[in-house]
Design a protein around this motif. Structure first.
Motif, PDB file in Angstrom:
ATOM      1  N   THR A  67       0.850  -1.192   0.000  1.00 50.38           N
ATOM      2  CA  THR A  67       0.000   0.000   0.000  1.00 50.38           C
ATOM      3  C   THR A  67       0.889   1.247   0.000  1.00 50.38           C
ATOM      4  N   GLY A  68       0.280   2.405   0.007  1.00 52.77           N
ATOM      5  CA  GLY A  68       1.019   3.653  -0.046  1.00 52.77           C
ATOM      6  C   GLY A  68       2.079   3.779   1.041  1.00 52.77           C
ATOM      7  N   THR A  69       1.798   3.228   2.193  1.00 50.70           N
ATOM      8  CA  THR A  69       2.747   3.290   3.310  1.00 50.70           C
ATOM      9  C   THR A  69       4.086   2.653   2.917  1.00 50.70           C
ATOM     10  N   TRP A  72       5.978   5.103   0.848  1.00 51.66           N
ATOM     11  CA  TRP A  72       6.582   6.123   1.733  1.00 51.66           C
ATOM     12  C   TRP A  72       7.946   5.626   2.225  1.00 51.66           C
ATOM     13  N   THR A 147      -5.082  14.145   2.761  1.00 53.79           N
ATOM     14  CA  THR A 147      -6.379  13.464   2.711  1.00 53.79           C
ATOM     15  C   THR A 147      -7.186  13.686   3.988  1.00 53.79           C
ATOM     16  N   ASP A 174       4.146  13.213  -1.532  1.00 53.61           N
ATOM     17  CA  ASP A 174       3.103  12.184  -1.447  1.00 53.61           C
ATOM     18  C   ASP A 174       1.915  12.661  -2.301  1.00 53.61           C
ATOM     19  N   ILE A 176      -0.653  10.432  -2.924  1.00 49.17           N
ATOM     20  CA  ILE A 176      -1.517   9.250  -2.812  1.00 49.17           C
ATOM     21  C   ILE A 176      -2.979   9.598  -3.065  1.00 49.17           C
ATOM     22  N   GLN A 199      -5.307   3.036  -4.922  1.00 51.74           N
ATOM     23  CA  GLN A 199      -6.722   2.871  -4.548  1.00 51.74           C
ATOM     24  C   GLN A 199      -7.524   4.163  -4.504  1.00 51.74           C
ATOM     25  N   LYS A 200      -6.985   5.222  -5.158  1.00 49.81           N
ATOM     26  CA  LYS A 200      -7.745   6.482  -5.118  1.00 49.81           C
ATOM     27  C   LYS A 200      -7.996   6.919  -6.557  1.00 49.81           C
TER      28      LYS A 200
HETATM   29  N1  PLP Z   1      -0.659   9.275   2.353  1.00 51.88           N
HETATM   30  C1  PLP Z   1      -1.877   9.756   2.095  1.00 51.88           C
HETATM   31  C2  PLP Z   1      -2.021  11.175   1.639  1.00 51.88           C
HETATM   32  C3  PLP Z   1      -2.989   8.931   2.256  1.00 51.88           C
HETATM   33  O1  PLP Z   1      -4.219   9.411   2.008  1.00 51.88           O
HETATM   34  C4  PLP Z   1      -2.817   7.598   2.699  1.00 51.88           C
HETATM   35  C5  PLP Z   1      -3.977   6.726   2.890  1.00 51.88           C
HETATM   36  O2  PLP Z   1      -5.109   7.113   2.821  1.00 51.88           O
HETATM   37  C6  PLP Z   1      -1.526   7.154   2.949  1.00 51.88           C
HETATM   38  C7  PLP Z   1      -0.473   8.016   2.754  1.00 51.88           C
HETATM   39  C8  PLP Z   1      -1.279   5.751   3.399  1.00 51.88           C
HETATM   40  O3  PLP Z   1      -1.510   4.892   2.320  1.00 51.88           O
HETATM   41  P1  PLP Z   1      -1.982   3.385   2.522  1.00 51.88           P
HETATM   42  O4  PLP Z   1      -3.152   3.413   3.436  1.00 51.88           O
HETATM   43  O5  PLP Z   1      -2.304   2.939   1.114  1.00 51.88           O
HETATM   44  O6  PLP Z   1      -0.833   2.637   3.087  1.00 51.88           O
END
Ligand code: PLP
Length: 398
Positions: A67-69, A72, A147, A174, A176, A199-200
């Motif tokens: 996932t996005g994390t 990062w 977000t 970021d 995301i 996923q966005k």
């Molecule tokens: N950064 C932003 C701006 C996000 O909105 C999110 C998740 O909503 C994340 C990082 C973390 O991503 P993930 O939940 O896909 O690991």
């Protein structure tokens, strides 16, 4: 009879994950292929080339099964060394979580605070970098779209601030919750690492994320000493050149990704961005008509993908969201940090249009009544008036 079954579609109006279009679901729902075979390498090349057009870069984009994390973490561990200072801006919950990650990894993050109601102030970044005479800050990490609050930041202005300070720090961004929804230009804006998620705006399920990289970031990678293995860019780039991955990639997600990229180009990126701006403005008009407050207090920073709506004192936003789900089968986003329980978020991004957003607004307006929250009627009407006018005069749609 199952009393918990709700008829019709669920209205998923959180700011991601977003509804996955049927065409993408069908692309993912396909027989598995050999990830070391020729069919996969052709697919991977399409994905790896196509995703560059979304980040607006000619450099490589690395695709992670995470996932996005994860992306990062990849951005930090591939470019930095233990003890390096990173400058971040506390725009909200996600900026804070990235800071926490940097700290856990053994970096030394420094946060420019905000009240969570604005974007990044480039002048504050410039001032801090000018103070860093010894140039101990190695990276500036900011969010294009926070977000958690619905505030966007001007990334080109952050780049100019770093340049005006004459500082060599890397710029990491970021995207995301903005990529493929809001204009973003990795190369033109001189971003070193752009972090993206599936996923966005990309309309895929969660589980895939990205690093777009500059030559400067790749060069920094040569001397970066943070431990890394799964996220190492070098192994990925070497294998990607042949259309493969160092480990089993999420092959079916990649099937979905190439279709998502096709869909974005078929609609046209500019049209996609204008659609997001239109839906965001319709949402804000509804909120104002209700007499409620938008969390983001800088109109220049309004997000095109998510709007956070403050409820009046004494009304709990989590109870509001639960009531909306129970009665109208709609999900809104939660609130965080100093504002926990005080606002709800309406996601208006990804595969969404005028009528899905009107449904989300109608659900909110009815829930305001059900919950006994003081407001004026007519939010949905205000949104409809704006949307009808925007369609009649497309040049004013944005
Ligand atoms: N950064 C932003 C701006 C996000 O909105 C999110 C998740 O909503 C994340 C990082 C973390 O991503 P993930 O939940 O896909 O690991």
């Amino acid at each position: 009879q199952n009393a918990s079954r709700a008829a019709g579609r669920h209205f998923l109006h959180i700011p991601g994950p977003t509804p996955v279009p049927d065409r993408i679901l069908r692309a993912i729902d396909t027989p598995l292929i050999d990830h070391r075979g020729p069919e996969f390498s052709a697919l991977a090349r399409r994905a790896l080339d196509g995703i560059k057009t979304i980040f607006k870069t000619t450099n490589p984009v690395i695709i992670y099964t995470a996932t996005g994390t994860g992306a990062w973490e990849a951005a930090l561990v591939n470019t930095l060394s233990p003890g390096d200072r990173v400058l971040m801006v506390e725009t909200g919950q996600f900026a804070s979580q990235w800071r926490n990650m940097a700290q856990k990894l053994g970096l030394v993050p420094e946060m420019i605070p905000t009240d969570w109601r604005v974007g990044v102030d480039p002048a504050a970044v410039e001032a801090r970098l000018k103070d860093d005479k010894a140039q101990t800050i190695k990276a500036v990490c900011v969010l294009h779209n926070e977000t958690a609050t619905g505030c966007m930041s001007d990334i080109a202005a952050v780049r100019r601030a770093i340049d005006a300070a004459g500082h060599p720090a890397l710029l990491m961004v970021d995207t995301i919750s903005s990529l493929a929804s809001v204009d973003y230009r990795h190369d033109e804006w001189g971003v070193d690492v752009t972090v993206g998620g599936a996923q966005k705006g990309l309309m895929l399920p969660p589980g895939m994320s990205f690093n777009a990289v500059s030559d400067k970031a790749l060069a920094a990678g040569k001397t970066a000493r943070m431990p890394k293995s799964f996220f190492a860019w070098e192994d990925m780039l070497t294998m990607n050149r042949q259309g493969f991955f160092p480990y089993t990639p999420a092959t079916n997600m990649i099937q979905g990704l190439v279709v998502a990229i096709d869909m974005l180009h078929e609609e046209g990126l500019e049209t996609v961005f204008a659609r997001h701006e239109r839906l965001a403005e319709a949402t804000r008009r509804a909120v104002r008509a209700w007499g409620l407050e938008i969390l983001c207090r800088d109109p220049n920073a309004y997000s095109s993908t998510v709007t956070a709506v403050l409820l009046p004192e004494g009304h709990n936003a989590d109870a509001f969201r639960a009531l909306a789900l129970e009665h109208f089968n709609v999900s809104y986003g939660a609130s965080f940090g100093p504002f926990a329980g005080k606002y709800f978020r309406i996601g208006h991004l990804g595969d969404t249009n005028d009528l899905t957003v009107l449904a989300a607004l109608a659900g909110a307006e009815m829930t305001l009544s059900l919950a006994g929250i003081p407001h004026r009627k007519g939010g949905v009407q205000a949104a409809m008036d704006y949307l009808a006018e925007a369609h009649a005069k497309p040049e004013r749609a944005a």
